[in-house]
Enzyme design. Structure first.
Site, PDB file in Angstrom:
ATOM      1  N   GLY A   1       2.463   2.122   3.443  1.00 47.28           N
ATOM      2  CA  GLY A   1       2.268   1.194   2.091  1.00 47.28           C
ATOM      3  C   GLY A   1       3.626   0.266   2.144  1.00 47.28           C
TER       4      GLY A   1
ATOM      5  CD  GLU B   1      -4.429   3.968  -6.036  1.00 49.35           C
ATOM      6  OE1 GLU B   1      -3.889   5.071  -6.454  1.00 49.35           O
ATOM      7  OE2 GLU B   1      -4.579   3.377  -7.075  1.00 49.35           O
TER       8      GLU B   1
HETATM    9  P1  NAD Z   1      -1.064   7.038   6.781  1.00 45.01           P
HETATM   10  O1  NAD Z   1      -0.487   6.139   5.996  1.00 45.01           O
HETATM   11  O2  NAD Z   1      -0.596   7.656   7.850  1.00 45.01           O
HETATM   12  O3  NAD Z   1      -2.728   6.675   7.020  1.00 45.01           O
HETATM   13  C1  NAD Z   1      -3.494   6.121   6.002  1.00 45.01           C
HETATM   14  C2  NAD Z   1      -4.365   5.004   6.731  1.00 45.01           C
HETATM   15  O4  NAD Z   1      -3.667   4.018   7.316  1.00 45.01           O
HETATM   16  C3  NAD Z   1      -4.772   5.627   7.951  1.00 45.01           C
HETATM   17  O5  NAD Z   1      -6.301   4.941   8.205  1.00 45.01           O
HETATM   18  C4  NAD Z   1      -4.204   4.987   9.172  1.00 45.01           C
HETATM   19  O6  NAD Z   1      -4.925   4.794  10.433  1.00 45.01           O
HETATM   20  C5  NAD Z   1      -3.706   3.729   8.691  1.00 45.01           C
HETATM   21  N1  NAD Z   1      -2.463   3.156   9.075  1.00 45.01           N
HETATM   22  C6  NAD Z   1      -1.242   3.881   9.828  1.00 45.01           C
HETATM   23  N2  NAD Z   1      -0.468   3.220   9.995  1.00 45.01           N
HETATM   24  C7  NAD Z   1      -0.773   1.906   9.903  1.00 45.01           C
HETATM   25  C8  NAD Z   1      -0.305   0.665   9.892  1.00 45.01           C
HETATM   26  N3  NAD Z   1       0.932   0.469  10.298  1.00 45.01           N
HETATM   27  N4  NAD Z   1      -1.076  -0.523   9.286  1.00 45.01           N
HETATM   28  C9  NAD Z   1      -2.084  -0.381   8.961  1.00 45.01           C
HETATM   29  N5  NAD Z   1      -2.901   0.917   8.811  1.00 45.01           N
HETATM   30  C10 NAD Z   1      -2.127   1.815   9.148  1.00 45.01           C
HETATM   31  O7  NAD Z   1      -1.330   8.448   5.985  1.00 45.01           O
HETATM   32  P2  NAD Z   1      -2.062   9.774   6.087  1.00 45.01           P
HETATM   33  O8  NAD Z   1      -1.238  10.494   6.639  1.00 45.01           O
HETATM   34  O9  NAD Z   1      -3.391   9.387   7.277  1.00 45.01           O
HETATM   35  O10 NAD Z   1      -2.859  10.016   4.836  1.00 45.01           O
HETATM   36  C11 NAD Z   1      -2.038  10.988   3.746  1.00 45.01           C
HETATM   37  C12 NAD Z   1      -1.205  10.012   2.888  1.00 45.01           C
HETATM   38  O11 NAD Z   1      -2.034   9.440   1.986  1.00 45.01           O
HETATM   39  C13 NAD Z   1      -0.382  11.133   2.158  1.00 45.01           C
HETATM   40  O12 NAD Z   1       0.680  10.579   1.860  1.00 45.01           O
HETATM   41  C14 NAD Z   1      -1.314  10.933   0.644  1.00 45.01           C
HETATM   42  O13 NAD Z   1      -0.631  11.442  -0.305  1.00 45.01           O
HETATM   43  C15 NAD Z   1      -1.719   9.448   0.729  1.00 45.01           C
HETATM   44  N6  NAD Z   1      -2.890   9.590  -0.093  1.00 45.01           N
HETATM   45  C16 NAD Z   1      -2.842   8.806  -1.341  1.00 45.01           C
HETATM   46  C17 NAD Z   1      -4.045   8.950  -2.243  1.00 45.01           C
HETATM   47  C18 NAD Z   1      -3.766   8.234  -3.443  1.00 45.01           C
HETATM   48  O14 NAD Z   1      -4.750   7.791  -3.956  1.00 45.01           O
HETATM   49  N7  NAD Z   1      -2.519   7.902  -3.977  1.00 45.01           N
HETATM   50  C19 NAD Z   1      -4.982   9.520  -1.897  1.00 45.01           C
HETATM   51  C20 NAD Z   1      -5.094   9.846  -0.702  1.00 45.01           C
HETATM   52  C21 NAD Z   1      -3.965  10.164   0.356  1.00 45.01           C
END
Ligand code: NAD
Length: 497
Positions: A251, A268
């Protein structure tokens, strides 16, 4: 492609684009493959095998999708709200009609139990139903102006092309929660689903097509290089808004990247939810809520309880109630009868959970049950774990574990527990259990989170604003607030002289 054993588990193979290999992306109303011919494999974490291949699009193809979405926006922005509502409602119905296949595929690619997948499919569909109604309620207002004989009118207009990036833990709901609101608002979009769970996204796009979404309005680009595609979605000037669900780290990267063109952002992000059990709580009710909240999706949800604070006077009793419930879990392959909890999504996820558990055990916690990988089942299975005597210097207190580990901390006073509950940089969800109504209000107001469950472990509802504070991000999804993330307010000052 051949017809492996797993594919017979879904009725409508076409729904997942499995009549061809690789499965394709959806751009400009067409199902397309990468011009490079590259593919990536999608795994079934429960069986440690490849399910099928998906086309691996290049960044240039995401760029083309953005341009197509921009062209489609010029027409879709003027669509009638009734038309949008009708499409959303049809899409909702189609998801429910195909719920069995969608849930089966979700379990295959994500690992979660079929019961969890079924729950998610209905939850995902409900966002479309909700935003079908919200499309009809886009409104503005009018005011007298400071200047005599001037009137001020406000209208709301769609922001434009939206870039949508979603995680694997809710492969359907994280898409519909964003896309439903964007469609209702009159936006067009490019979705980049997680590479671990693209089949749920493909099926949603197929159903959107069947529901009559005009070509170019929803574009879905599959790829296995998130950073490159994320960079395009956050820097391309045609994108006016980015909506992201995922980790806080990513994020922050997306926020920096979006700053060059000042895009509107909804983030999120991760949580580290406190779950507080006061001594006057209904302990049975709190234990049931904890089980649902902590272990749904084997603990891989952003709102799941991560730090369980229990008053010292009821600690032993509550631990026993939790232990009794966890002992009844049926860990296994998500599609098998009677299985309550499936594997984690990947070996990487298992590694992080083991690291947190080992750290806790080394620093004095005790595992009443679990604590290790269930290798006999496969590399992605982790035994549901109950840790007692958790301490604040443990990793498990400081970061979200994202796994089936229930760590119980002891506290004595309300002041003490609030200090610890609010001690993390993130603030997504929090829970408290007490029969004292004054305390319920006091503590709910004092928790630094975006969502509080008071005597309940369930805070996710399409009718409730979903989102966090602090480093859990900003923006709200679902509820009457969700659509405003996709609308700009325009004021018109009118002279009636
Ligand atoms: P992540 O941030 O690694 O990945 C999320 C998405 O982003 C994936 O599709 C991934 O391929 C993509 N991504 C990864 N690096 C990126 C980049 N540099 N640029 C653009 N996209 C990129 O997270 P994760 O481990 O896959 O998911 C779990 C996380 O998501 C946990 O921290 C969880 O708490 C959070 N989450 C939050 C909510 C919410 O509504 N607040 C809901 C579900 C999950």
């Amino acid at each position: 492609m051949t017809n492996p054993e797993w594919i017979t588990k879904v009725k409508d193979v076409e729904l997942f684009d499995l009549k061809v290999q690789p499965a394709r992306s959806f751009i400009g109303g067409k199902w397309v493959v990468a011009s490079s011919g590259q593919v990536f494999d999608v795994e079934d974490p429960g069986r440690n095998r490849v399910l099928a291949s998906v086309t691996d699009m290049a960044v240039e193809e995401t760029r083309e999708a953005i341009e197509i979405a921009h062209t489609a926006f010029q027409k879709y922005r003027h669509s009638s709200v009734r038309e949008r509502a009708a499409i959303l409602r049809r899409w909702y119905e189609l998801i429910l009609e195909n719920a069995d296949d969608l849930a089966t595929m979700m379990t295959l690619e994500n690992g979660k139990s079929l019961a969890d997948s079924r729950g998610e499919v209905v939850y995902a569909a409900n966002f479309l139903d909700w935003f079908a109604g919200e499309a009809l309620r886009i409104n503005g207002d009018s005011h007298m102006a400071s200047v005599p004989n001037n009137r001020i009118l406000t209208i709301k207009q769609p922001v434009g092309v939206v870039g949508i990036i979603t995680p694997w833990n809710f492969p359907a709901a994280m898409i519909t929660r964003k896309v439903g609101a964007a469609l209702a608002a009159g936006c067009t979009m490019v979705i980049r689903p997680a590479a671990e769970t693209p089949f749920s996204a493909i099926a949603l796009a197929k159903l959107a097509e069947r529901a009559g979404v005009p070509p170019g309005v929803i574009n879905m680009v599959t790829s296995n290089s998130p950073a490159e595609h994320g960079l395009e979605l956050t820097t391309n000037p045609l994108i006016r808004k980015v909506s992201f669900t995922g980790s806080t780290n990513v994020g922050k990267i997306l926020t920096k990247q979006s700053s060059s063109t000042l895009k509107k952002l909804s983030l999120e992000l991760g949580g580290n939810a406190p779950f507080i059990v006061f001594e006057d709580a209904d302990l049975e009710k709190a234990a049931d809520a904890l089980i649902a909240c902590k272990f749904r999706g084997s603990g891989q949800t952003c709102v799941c309880a991560n730090r369980i604070f229990v008053h010292s006077n009821v600690y032993t009793q509550f631990v026993q109630l939790v232990y009794d419930r966890v002992s009844k879990f049926q860990l296994g392959y998500g599609l098998d009868e009677g299985v309550t909890h499936g594997p984690l999504v990947s070996r990487k996820a298992v590694h992080k959970v083991q690291e947190h558990v080992d750290d806790a055990l080394n620093k004095g916690a005790t595992a009443l049950t679990g604590g290790s990988v269930a290798y006999e089942m496969g590399p992605c299975y982790f035994h549901p774990t109950v840790l007692v005597d958790a301490k604040y210097n443990m990793l498990i207190a400081q970061e979200e574990t994202f796994g089936p580990v229930c760590a119980l901390f002891k506290f004595s006073t309300e002041e003490e527990v609030l200090k610890h509950a609010n001690s993390t940089p993130v603030g997504l969800a929090g829970y408290l259990f007490s029969k004292d109504i004054s305390r319920v209000f006091r503590v709910a107001e004092a928790l630094e989170v975006g969502m509080v469950g008071c005597n309940t472990g369930a805070v996710s509802d399409v009718l409730s604003p979903f989102g966090g504070v602090k480093e859990s991000g900003y923006g709200r999804e679902g509820s009457q607030h969700g659509i405003s993330e996709y609308l700009d307010i325009k004021s018109m000052t009118i002279s009636i002289d």
